[in-house]
Design a protein around this motif. Structure first.
Motif, PDB file in Angstrom:
ATOM      1  N   PHE A  48       0.920  -1.175  -0.003  1.00  0.00           N
ATOM      2  CA  PHE A  48      -0.080   0.175  -0.002  1.00  0.00           C
ATOM      3  C   PHE A  48       0.844   1.200   0.057  1.00  0.00           C
ATOM      4  O   PHE A  48       0.214   2.504  -0.239  1.00  0.00           O
ATOM      5  CB  PHE A  48      -0.740   0.074   1.147  1.00  0.00           C
ATOM      6  N   LYS A  51       0.638   3.689  -2.873  1.00  0.00           N
ATOM      7  CA  LYS A  51      -0.715   4.599  -3.069  1.00  0.00           C
ATOM      8  C   LYS A  51      -0.632   5.693  -1.821  1.00  0.00           C
ATOM      9  O   LYS A  51      -1.116   6.915  -2.064  1.00  0.00           O
ATOM     10  CB  LYS A  51      -1.871   3.806  -2.824  1.00  0.00           C
ATOM     11  N   GLN A  90     -12.525   8.285   8.216  1.00  0.00           N
ATOM     12  CA  GLN A  90     -13.767   7.673   7.541  1.00  0.00           C
ATOM     13  C   GLN A  90     -15.041   8.579   7.825  1.00  0.00           C
ATOM     14  O   GLN A  90     -15.985   8.464   7.240  1.00  0.00           O
ATOM     15  CB  GLN A  90     -13.860   6.537   8.247  1.00  0.00           C
ATOM     16  N   CYS A 114      -5.251   1.793   5.815  1.00  0.00           N
ATOM     17  CA  CYS A 114      -5.907   2.266   4.491  1.00  0.00           C
ATOM     18  C   CYS A 114      -6.150   1.528   3.431  1.00  0.00           C
ATOM     19  O   CYS A 114      -7.114   1.764   2.728  1.00  0.00           O
ATOM     20  CB  CYS A 114      -4.813   3.502   4.316  1.00  0.00           C
ATOM     21  N   GLY A 115      -5.079   0.667   3.470  1.00  0.00           N
ATOM     22  CA  GLY A 115      -5.125  -0.255   2.039  1.00  0.00           C
ATOM     23  C   GLY A 115      -6.430  -1.128   2.366  1.00  0.00           C
ATOM     24  O   GLY A 115      -7.392  -1.488   1.464  1.00  0.00           O
ATOM     25  N   GLU A 116      -6.380  -1.738   3.463  1.00  0.00           N
ATOM     26  CA  GLU A 116      -7.639  -2.915   3.693  1.00  0.00           C
ATOM     27  C   GLU A 116      -9.045  -2.424   3.911  1.00  0.00           C
ATOM     28  O   GLU A 116     -10.025  -3.013   3.612  1.00  0.00           O
ATOM     29  CB  GLU A 116      -7.200  -3.634   5.124  1.00  0.00           C
ATOM     30  N   GLU A 117      -9.079  -1.142   4.353  1.00  0.00           N
ATOM     31  CA  GLU A 117     -10.470  -0.454   4.675  1.00  0.00           C
ATOM     32  C   GLU A 117     -10.759   0.594   3.532  1.00  0.00           C
ATOM     33  O   GLU A 117     -11.535   1.422   3.473  1.00  0.00           O
ATOM     34  CB  GLU A 117     -10.507   0.070   5.865  1.00  0.00           C
ATOM     35  N   SER A 118      -9.946   0.570   2.307  1.00  0.00           N
ATOM     36  CA  SER A 118     -10.211   1.493   1.395  1.00  0.00           C
ATOM     37  C   SER A 118     -10.387   2.787   1.742  1.00  0.00           C
ATOM     38  O   SER A 118     -11.338   3.564   1.188  1.00  0.00           O
ATOM     39  CB  SER A 118     -11.184   0.951   0.701  1.00  0.00           C
ATOM     40  N   ALA A 120      -9.535   6.368   1.061  1.00  0.00           N
ATOM     41  CA  ALA A 120      -8.963   7.002   0.123  1.00  0.00           C
ATOM     42  C   ALA A 120      -8.267   8.246   0.533  1.00  0.00           C
ATOM     43  O   ALA A 120      -7.777   8.988  -0.398  1.00  0.00           O
ATOM     44  CB  ALA A 120      -9.796   6.933  -0.963  1.00  0.00           C
TER      45      ALA A 120
END
Length: 246
Positions: A48, A51, A90, A114-118, A120
């Motif tokens: 991740f 990104k 969030q 951040c990656g697992e829960e999107s 952004a």
């Protein structure tokens, strides 16, 4: 950013605290500390990092390109393991959060979230926030700043290490846009009193609270951490300060 306390046995002085202790010659927003990276955190850097990580640069950051959109920009200084940071991002999806932390396991933990829960609307700079502000962001660039539970450095001889002192706040206030805000929180009452005195003395900031003691009710967006919940059950206090840039 929370860092380990000194473990010596010298008692804390009961003498009244000055608004500012003699400040360290070079302002830093962190103290490096050891920490072990778990396998999930290590993988998060690889998976991740491309990104969500923003490399430190001495040049201005293209914020819109980094986030892929234009939105209010909130700087968080020292997010620890990133749990509160992730939750705030969030519940505030319309804001961009640029988060500074040097503790590698904490960076890895937030990358994983951040990656697992999107999530952004978070970007992470693994670097000192002072240099990030001065070189990558500049003055009048921030819509808000969060500094939650910075190390209180309990012992009198260590007060010079505290982050919230006038030289830092003077510098930080210039980076906040007029109308933007600064939100601090601490669970150490003597530090909260020093924070209040320092912020009240800064001409560029005005208190948003009309409470007699000047402290704000906890904003809804700031979640209670496990540590904070445990402390509240034991009768410990937490103090929030929310000031606005004039």
């Amino acid at each position: 950013m929370t860092t380990p306390e000194d473990t010596s046995t010298t008692p804390v002085s009961d003498a009244p605290e000055a608004t500012d202790a003699p400040f360290m010659r070079t302002i830093k927003t962190y103290v490096l500390r050891a920490g072990r990276m778990g396998p999930g955190q290590t993988r998060a850097f690889e998976q991740f990092g491309p990104k969500f990580l923003v490399p430190y640069s001495a040049e201005r950051l293209d914020v819109q390109a980094s986030f892929g959109r234009s939105a209010p920009l909130i700087l968080e200084i020292g997010f620890g393991m990133g749990d509160a940071t992730a939750k705030i991002a969030q519940v505030r999806p319309d804001d961009n959060f640029l988060c500074c932390e040097v503790h590698e396991p904490g960076v890895g933990a937030l990358l994983k979230r951040c990656g697992e829960e999107s999530i952004a609307n978070i970007r992470i700079v693994q670097h000192d926030a002072i240099e990030v502000m001065d070189n990558m962001l500049g003055e009048n660039s921030l819509d808000g700043v969060h500094i939650f539970f910075p190390d209180p450095w309990h012992k009198s001889r260590h007060h010079k290490r505290r982050l919230i002192q006038s030289p830092f706040i003077q510098r930080l206030a210039r980076h906040i846009k007029p109308g933007g805000y600064l939100h601090l929180a601490t669970d150490w009452q003597p530090y909260s009193e020093q924070m209040m005195a320092v912020l009240r003395a800064e001409a560029l900031l005005v208190n948003t609270s009309d409470a007699a003691d000047g402290f704000a009710a906890k904003p809804d967006y700031r979640p209670l951490t496990k540590f904070e919940n445990r402390g509240l059950k034991l009768g410990h206090g937490v103090w929030d300060l929310v000031f606005r840039r004039v």
